[in-house]
Write a protein that holds these residues in place. Sequence first.
Motif, PDB file in Angstrom:
ATOM      1  N   ASP A   1     -20.103  13.675  10.466  1.00  0.00           N
ATOM      2  CA  ASP A   1     -18.790  13.398   9.875  1.00  0.00           C
ATOM      3  C   ASP A   1     -18.712  11.992   9.287  1.00  0.00           C
ATOM      4  N   SER A   2     -19.544  11.074   9.793  1.00  0.00           N
ATOM      5  CA  SER A   2     -19.461   9.688   9.330  1.00  0.00           C
ATOM      6  C   SER A   2     -19.823   9.551   7.860  1.00  0.00           C
ATOM      7  N   TYR A   3     -20.597  10.495   7.308  1.00  0.00           N
ATOM      8  CA  TYR A   3     -20.925  10.435   5.881  1.00  0.00           C
ATOM      9  C   TYR A   3     -19.647  10.466   5.047  1.00  0.00           C
TER      10      TYR A   3
ATOM     11  N   GLY B   1     -24.001   8.132  16.718  1.00  0.00           N
ATOM     12  CA  GLY B   1     -22.793   8.916  16.946  1.00  0.00           C
ATOM     13  C   GLY B   1     -22.649   9.420  18.352  1.00  0.00           C
TER      14      GLY B   1
ATOM     15  N   ALA C   1     -16.554   9.952   6.182  1.00  0.00           N
ATOM     16  CA  ALA C   1     -15.663   8.861   6.591  1.00  0.00           C
ATOM     17  C   ALA C   1     -16.044   7.556   5.897  1.00  0.00           C
ATOM     18  N   GLU C   2     -17.334   7.285   5.798  1.00  0.00           N
ATOM     19  CA  GLU C   2     -17.774   6.031   5.192  1.00  0.00           C
ATOM     20  C   GLU C   2     -17.769   6.094   3.670  1.00  0.00           C
TER      21      GLU C   2
ATOM     22  N   THR D   1     -20.097  13.463  15.214  1.00  0.00           N
ATOM     23  CA  THR D   1     -19.647  12.141  14.783  1.00  0.00           C
ATOM     24  C   THR D   1     -20.577  11.578  13.720  1.00  0.00           C
TER      25      THR D   1
ATOM     26  N   LYS E   1     -29.007  10.504   8.063  1.00  0.00           N
ATOM     27  CA  LYS E   1     -28.194  11.285   8.994  1.00  0.00           C
ATOM     28  C   LYS E   1     -28.653  12.744   9.020  1.00  0.00           C
TER      29      LYS E   1
ATOM     30  N   SER F   1     -16.228   2.027  10.397  1.00  0.00           N
ATOM     31  CA  SER F   1     -17.077   3.199  10.541  1.00  0.00           C
ATOM     32  C   SER F   1     -16.933   3.819  11.923  1.00  0.00           C
ATOM     33  N   PRO F   2     -16.960   5.145  12.008  1.00  0.00           N
ATOM     34  CA  PRO F   2     -16.990   5.781  13.334  1.00  0.00           C
ATOM     35  C   PRO F   2     -18.275   5.489  14.094  1.00  0.00           C
ATOM     36  N   LEU F   3     -19.266   4.898  13.419  1.00  0.00           N
ATOM     37  CA  LEU F   3     -20.527   4.542  14.075  1.00  0.00           C
ATOM     38  C   LEU F   3     -20.542   3.099  14.557  1.00  0.00           C
TER      39      LEU F   3
ATOM     40  N   TYR G   1     -18.719  -0.898   5.534  1.00  0.00           N
ATOM     41  CA  TYR G   1     -18.101   0.141   6.362  1.00  0.00           C
ATOM     42  C   TYR G   1     -17.553  -0.498   7.641  1.00  0.00           C
TER      43      TYR G   1
END
Length: 535
Positions: free
Chosen positions: A324-326, A516, A328-329, A321, A309, A388-390, A385
């Motif tokens: 931030d996913s780091y 993202g 979040a996950e 996104t 990322k 995940s937001p991804l 995940y």
Amino acid sequence: MDPVIVVGAGPVGLALSLALAAQKVPSVVLDEGSGAEEPRPARTAVLRPDTAALVAALGCTTLREEGARWTGWRSMRRKQLMRQIPLGGDDRSSPTHLPQHELARGLRAAIAGQALVRMVPGCRLDSLEQDARGVTVHTKGTETTWWRGSHLVGCDGARSTVRKLLDIRFPGRTAVERHAVAALRAELPWPGEAMLHRSPPWRGGGAEVSARPLRHGAWRLDWLLPARGELVTPDALVARLRDTLAGWCGATPPYDLLDTGVYTLHHRLARRWRVGRAFLAGDAAHLLGAVGTQGLDEGLRDVGNLAWKLAEDWHHGASETLLDSYQAERRTAVAARLRAADQSLAVVRGGGGLRTYMPGSARGQDALLADGHLGHGALGAPPSYPRSPLAPPRAEGQTSVGTPSGAPAADVWLTAPDGTTGHLRERLGQGRLLVVLVAPGTGVWDRRHWMTAGVMPRLAAAVKGLPLRAELLVTEAYPGASAHTVLLVRPDGHLVTAFAGVRPAELYAAADAVRGGPRTQTSEQTSDDHTVNIN
């Protein structure tokens, strides 16, 4: 373009710098220490197959040279064998156990041949500033100066200066477990196997003792101590060791004591893992380790998740996104691991909690502890995940396979268009998506024919048009997948989704979700556009 600043030169910081270099991102590693590893045989690391594969992919040869892969696991209670699990004894199925200083030494050796990593020993961070384009830090020591970086990652341990400068809280539980430990050379009755003995029937055995093999005939023994108790003197520890060896062997066998120590485990989780262009990883972000869980494993999983990322942002600019996913996950996954460990403690150590709902037979407790030590279940398995937001939106062409979306993809055997072959894990860590076609028979069919036949030309064209770099690969079979299934796998090995056949538009949408969404920069640079300065 400024390098990434990595603060801390433990295994996590060293691995992160190598992971970034593999994706053509330069880094400066600020090391408060001298740059030399102090040999401590009693301080060891257990790596699961996924994290061992990551370390090997970074060019570290120490696992092969110094790592012991367990051939089995056994658990005993008093004089009774409760559980015995054979393991493959190879890097695909067994944990790898080695002294942590040997792991760090191997990572430093890999860095020595890497032009994109600069090591700076003997400097201590004392100031940190951020703006929209990067991070500026000041150090004292051998390099009393200012440093400029595109991003900063604090890998500087439990007492992280980076975390304190970012004003991030680090709540949790203190003294969850306390252990006495010894490293020694001796002949034990189960060579190559790790063993956990609960309520051993001899004086000084305590509530629990484990024996885990190392290379060169060495072992690490751990005795569970009361969380808060009296000081364990060297003489008392040696007496405990001799009683334990006599209990296992009938009489105390000859042994060579290499190192001893006492350590206390804490469970803590940082409130935030990202502040602007600064991130936390490893012990700076989380502390765990009770009931067999391994904090270093989670730190290396932080590396695998974050490196690609940061590389995407460094080369092209990334969406908020993606960055931030780091948190979040990884924070969600580690929080779940901590909850599982805390709940298991209530079962295996007593004190109520889940005991109300799970009576917890001796065998059930042993199964929980085996999961923690071997890397299975909620206590040790590689994380998924699923939220995940991804994650891509649901598409008509998606299909189910043996791996749920968000979980680590199965380590299947793959063939690349150029004819090279290898396992899926060997293709990770390069910042590329993997697009895998399930095509039975390709192993015996001449590659010159199947590359230009069937769905391959259309799939190859779709892969070239994806918004992230991607590699097209073929496998004969994948668990739960039918012929012509197309799998999309993230650069860190987690399955994004699977499609029934070649669906270019849906494949593109899934790849766009992985990055993202659209990038935040107005111009998309490539790595050739950057001027790298790590001096």
